[in-house]
Design an enzyme around this catalytic site. Sequence first.
Site, PDB file in Angstrom:
ATOM      1  N   GLU A  33      -8.174  11.692 -13.860  1.00 43.61           N
ATOM      2  CA  GLU A  33      -7.533  11.118 -15.055  1.00 43.61           C
ATOM      3  C   GLU A  33      -8.564  10.609 -16.070  1.00 43.61           C
ATOM      4  O   GLU A  33      -8.259  10.505 -17.265  1.00 43.61           O
ATOM      5  CB  GLU A  33      -6.615   9.950 -14.650  1.00 43.61           C
ATOM      6  CG  GLU A  33      -7.395   8.741 -14.115  1.00 43.61           C
ATOM      7  CD  GLU A  33      -6.547   7.658 -13.475  1.00 43.61           C
ATOM      8  OE1 GLU A  33      -5.343   7.864 -13.265  1.00 43.61           O
ATOM      9  OE2 GLU A  33      -7.115   6.583 -13.182  1.00 43.61           O
ATOM     10  N   ASP A  41       1.069   7.521 -10.785  1.00 48.11           N
ATOM     11  CA  ASP A  41       0.478   6.729 -11.866  1.00 48.11           C
ATOM     12  C   ASP A  41      -1.032   6.894 -11.903  1.00 48.11           C
ATOM     13  O   ASP A  41      -1.670   6.511 -12.891  1.00 48.11           O
ATOM     14  CB  ASP A  41       0.844   5.249 -11.671  1.00 48.11           C
ATOM     15  CG  ASP A  41       0.373   4.394 -12.828  1.00 48.11           C
ATOM     16  OD1 ASP A  41       0.702   4.733 -13.979  1.00 48.11           O
ATOM     17  OD2 ASP A  41      -0.356   3.406 -12.587  1.00 48.11           O
ATOM     18  N   ARG A  86      -4.802   4.910  -6.068  1.00 44.14           N
ATOM     19  CA  ARG A  86      -5.942   5.636  -6.623  1.00 44.14           C
ATOM     20  C   ARG A  86      -5.738   7.135  -6.423  1.00 44.14           C
ATOM     21  O   ARG A  86      -5.321   7.577  -5.349  1.00 44.14           O
ATOM     22  CB  ARG A  86      -7.255   5.205  -5.940  1.00 44.14           C
ATOM     23  CG  ARG A  86      -7.837   3.906  -6.497  1.00 44.14           C
ATOM     24  CD  ARG A  86      -8.309   4.057  -7.945  1.00 44.14           C
ATOM     25  NE  ARG A  86      -8.853   2.838  -8.522  1.00 44.14           N
ATOM     26  CZ  ARG A  86      -8.152   1.933  -9.202  1.00 44.14           C
ATOM     27  NH1 ARG A  86      -6.868   2.089  -9.388  1.00 44.14           N
ATOM     28  NH2 ARG A  86      -8.751   0.879  -9.737  1.00 44.14           N
ATOM     29  N   HIS A 104      -1.956   5.721 -15.545  1.00 42.95           N
ATOM     30  CA  HIS A 104      -2.526   4.493 -14.973  1.00 42.95           C
ATOM     31  C   HIS A 104      -2.027   3.235 -15.693  1.00 42.95           C
ATOM     32  O   HIS A 104      -2.823   2.421 -16.175  1.00 42.95           O
ATOM     33  CB  HIS A 104      -4.058   4.555 -15.009  1.00 42.95           C
ATOM     34  CG  HIS A 104      -4.689   3.772 -13.905  1.00 42.95           C
ATOM     35  ND1 HIS A 104      -5.648   4.274 -13.083  1.00 42.95           N
ATOM     36  CD2 HIS A 104      -4.471   2.516 -13.464  1.00 42.95           C
ATOM     37  CE1 HIS A 104      -6.020   3.367 -12.199  1.00 42.95           C
ATOM     38  NE2 HIS A 104      -5.296   2.274 -12.415  1.00 42.95           N
TER      39      HIS A 104
HETATM   40  P1  NAD Z   1      -5.919  -5.168  -1.471  1.00 37.96           P
HETATM   41  O1  NAD Z   1      -7.380  -5.139  -1.189  1.00 37.96           O
HETATM   42  O2  NAD Z   1      -5.245  -6.494  -1.570  1.00 37.96           O
HETATM   43  O3  NAD Z   1      -5.152  -4.323  -0.327  1.00 37.96           O
HETATM   44  C1  NAD Z   1      -5.560  -3.049   0.065  1.00 37.96           C
HETATM   45  C2  NAD Z   1      -5.161  -2.854   1.534  1.00 37.96           C
HETATM   46  O4  NAD Z   1      -5.479  -1.518   1.908  1.00 37.96           O
HETATM   47  C3  NAD Z   1      -5.918  -3.777   2.487  1.00 37.96           C
HETATM   48  O5  NAD Z   1      -4.992  -4.457   3.322  1.00 37.96           O
HETATM   49  C4  NAD Z   1      -6.807  -2.821   3.290  1.00 37.96           C
HETATM   50  O6  NAD Z   1      -6.995  -3.238   4.646  1.00 37.96           O
HETATM   51  C5  NAD Z   1      -5.988  -1.539   3.232  1.00 37.96           C
HETATM   52  N1  NAD Z   1      -6.778  -0.324   3.475  1.00 37.96           N
HETATM   53  C6  NAD Z   1      -7.991   0.016   2.982  1.00 37.96           C
HETATM   54  N2  NAD Z   1      -8.349   1.234   3.427  1.00 37.96           N
HETATM   55  C7  NAD Z   1      -7.345   1.684   4.218  1.00 37.96           C
HETATM   56  C8  NAD Z   1      -7.137   2.857   4.973  1.00 37.96           C
HETATM   57  N3  NAD Z   1      -8.036   3.854   4.985  1.00 37.96           N
HETATM   58  N4  NAD Z   1      -6.003   2.951   5.701  1.00 37.96           N
HETATM   59  C9  NAD Z   1      -5.094   1.961   5.681  1.00 37.96           C
HETATM   60  N5  NAD Z   1      -5.227   0.826   4.970  1.00 37.96           N
HETATM   61  C10 NAD Z   1      -6.343   0.686   4.262  1.00 37.96           C
HETATM   62  O7  NAD Z   1      -5.723  -4.305  -2.769  1.00 37.96           O
HETATM   63  P2  NAD Z   1      -4.539  -4.430  -3.854  1.00 37.96           P
HETATM   64  O8  NAD Z   1      -4.935  -5.433  -4.872  1.00 37.96           O
HETATM   65  O9  NAD Z   1      -3.260  -4.589  -3.125  1.00 37.96           O
HETATM   66  O10 NAD Z   1      -4.645  -2.993  -4.554  1.00 37.96           O
HETATM   67  C11 NAD Z   1      -4.112  -1.847  -3.930  1.00 37.96           C
HETATM   68  C12 NAD Z   1      -4.403  -0.602  -4.747  1.00 37.96           C
HETATM   69  O11 NAD Z   1      -3.786  -0.679  -6.029  1.00 37.96           O
HETATM   70  C13 NAD Z   1      -5.876  -0.319  -5.039  1.00 37.96           C
HETATM   71  O12 NAD Z   1      -6.106   1.065  -4.870  1.00 37.96           O
HETATM   72  C14 NAD Z   1      -6.038  -0.641  -6.484  1.00 37.96           C
HETATM   73  O13 NAD Z   1      -7.087   0.113  -7.033  1.00 37.96           O
HETATM   74  C15 NAD Z   1      -4.681  -0.188  -7.013  1.00 37.96           C
HETATM   75  N6  NAD Z   1      -4.317  -0.731  -8.341  1.00 37.96           N
HETATM   76  C16 NAD Z   1      -3.671   0.082  -9.206  1.00 37.96           C
HETATM   77  C17 NAD Z   1      -3.300  -0.390 -10.475  1.00 37.96           C
HETATM   78  C18 NAD Z   1      -2.532   0.475 -11.449  1.00 37.96           C
HETATM   79  O14 NAD Z   1      -2.354   0.073 -12.599  1.00 37.96           O
HETATM   80  N7  NAD Z   1      -2.042   1.615 -11.057  1.00 37.96           N
HETATM   81  C19 NAD Z   1      -3.644  -1.691 -10.847  1.00 37.96           C
HETATM   82  C20 NAD Z   1      -4.297  -2.510  -9.910  1.00 37.96           C
HETATM   83  C21 NAD Z   1      -4.638  -2.020  -8.655  1.00 37.96           C
END
Ligand code: NAD
Length: 333
Positions: A266, A261, A237, A298
Amino acid sequence: MKILVYAVREDEKDAFKLYQEKHPEIELEIHESLLTEESSQYIREGFDAICVSQVRAISEEIYRKVANCGIKIWATRSAGFDMYRLDLLKELGIRLVRVPVYSPNAIAEYAVSGALYFSRNFDKIQKNVQELDLRWIKPIVSEEIRKQKVGIFGTGNIGRVAALHFKNLGAEVYGYDLYPSKEAAEILTYVESLEELVKTCDIISLHAPATEENYHIFNEELFNLCKPNLIFVNTARGSLVDTKAMLKALDDKKIRAVVMDTYEFEGPYINKVWKKEDIKDEVLLALIEREDVLYSPHIAFYTHTAIENLVHIALDAAVKVFNTGKASEEVIL
Ligand code: NAD
């Protein structure tokens, strides 16, 4: 069961067709238009669910019309749901289902490919070649991934897959997470702090959500602690990163390159075609134009598998709630 579907993009049509072939008993009425005042004319009695995918705000009247027509299930073809009026959905007794996980591999692969792009100096190689400089010269000698340390910030669904890919390429993989997990600990070595992670690693890949707590967590102070050869990858994000501080770190050679990304501002720009003069955001323009930044709008998720899963899991979740009264994909309002 009858489902009214909005905002169907060209790239989603095959997934809907396939769903229809697999489930002829479910009637889908498909519209390309976003859910707006104008297109809300399609909302009428007889539907059991509505299926939407859009970030544009939806007016209160539309939510009320959905409820008044007896539609009790709202399925979003996305993981996020902050774009909907949850208070209204709750008040109107409409149940919300989403797609919590659709393809961690899509995003993880993108992060790994971006890191490889810079670690093998593709940026410099392409520039040289286009200038017809075909020499073997020191600035394009690369470091192999198996000689590098990779840090994963956020070791959840996507972070774990990225860690595994990096590990399979031979890297030493480290992780930092507020809640370390057993599954991730089998792949990577946890460190105690984010500071330790950035001091240790040559590649850092972000996979944590946007929260109040981690707003601009990658700021000037943290970039100052990074290794000068750092390849910084953000497919998570935009708000995790103070982008101006990141650009300064690149200018000051405090880090080597960035794969970006997701950018904090954005929102108005992505998924549209622009003329340069209409882009008013100087920071975004800098990201687009720099050779040491691989910016993308994205699209890390954007694979055939992810698109198909988004469509099928959202529809399946709506069907589950309709047939059995529950689905693990439901957002409890
Ligand atoms: P998830 O919930 O499975 O994992 C996120 C992890 O981050 C968790 O283990 C959580 O404990 C940890 N976390 C949260 N806050 C934290 C902090 N302050 N310090 C350390 N760790 C922390 O999520 P996911 O499905 O693996 O998604 C991860 C990221 O990818 C999200 O930001 C999501 O929005 C992003 N994403 C991006 C796209 C894209 O197209 N670019 C698509 C899908 C998801």
